[in-house]
Design a protein around this motif. Sequence first.
Motif, PDB file in Angstrom:
ATOM      1  N   HIS A   4      24.698  -9.693 -11.415  1.00 48.38           N
ATOM      2  CA  HIS A   4      25.349  -8.760 -10.248  1.00 48.38           C
ATOM      3  C   HIS A   4      25.300  -7.111 -10.499  1.00 48.38           C
ATOM      4  N   MET A  49      30.104  -5.509  -5.481  1.00 45.63           N
ATOM      5  CA  MET A  49      29.010  -6.304  -6.193  1.00 45.63           C
ATOM      6  C   MET A  49      28.166  -7.238  -5.188  1.00 45.63           C
ATOM      7  N   HIS A  83      27.069  -6.766 -14.278  1.00 51.08           N
ATOM      8  CA  HIS A  83      27.792  -7.783 -14.948  1.00 51.08           C
ATOM      9  C   HIS A  83      27.175  -9.030 -14.683  1.00 51.08           C
ATOM     10  N   MET A  96      27.983 -13.039 -14.000  1.00 49.51           N
ATOM     11  CA  MET A  96      29.086 -13.638 -13.119  1.00 49.51           C
ATOM     12  C   MET A  96      29.167 -15.056 -13.376  1.00 49.51           C
TER      13      MET A  96
HETATM   14 CU    CU Z   1      30.104 -10.412  -9.648  1.00 47.79          CU
END
Ligand code: CU
Length: 149
Positions: free
Chosen positions: A76, A83, A105, A107
């Motif tokens: 993401h 996001m 990040h 996820m």
């Molecule tokens: Cu995320």
Amino acid sequence: MNRRTTSLVLAVGLTSTLTLTACSSPNTPELKVGDSYMPRPVSDLGAGFLTVTNSGGGDDKLTSVTSDISDDVTIHRTKDQKMREVKSFDIPAGGELDLERGGNHLMFMNLKSRPAPGQKVGIELHFEKTDPIKVELPVKETNYNPAHH
Ligand code: CU
């Protein structure tokens, strides 16, 4: 364009692709993963952070992530506090990919278990060019945030 011209163009295209692939050293990415962790999940949703450094001479991309702890891991991008799933992250030659809190990040959806600090979560990173790299994410406190840079 007649049929003959088309196959000629295809043949030329194929040849140059093969040449690029065969030409290795200076254009090859050299990836190293560091600073990895997962904040302790408080629901069946988890996040993962890490950096990938590319000391090689070729660009690469992070294209997907797999893990035993979740069958649904995505990557993401965070922008303006929202996001959004992306297909890949660039890892430029001589540069790095930084996944850090408040930003981009990994996820993890529908976690099969909730790991606690001290435990580790195994993941495998998949790249466009480089062979997959296995990483063990140490689990940290939920609000853990290392000072970066
Ligand atoms: Cu995320």
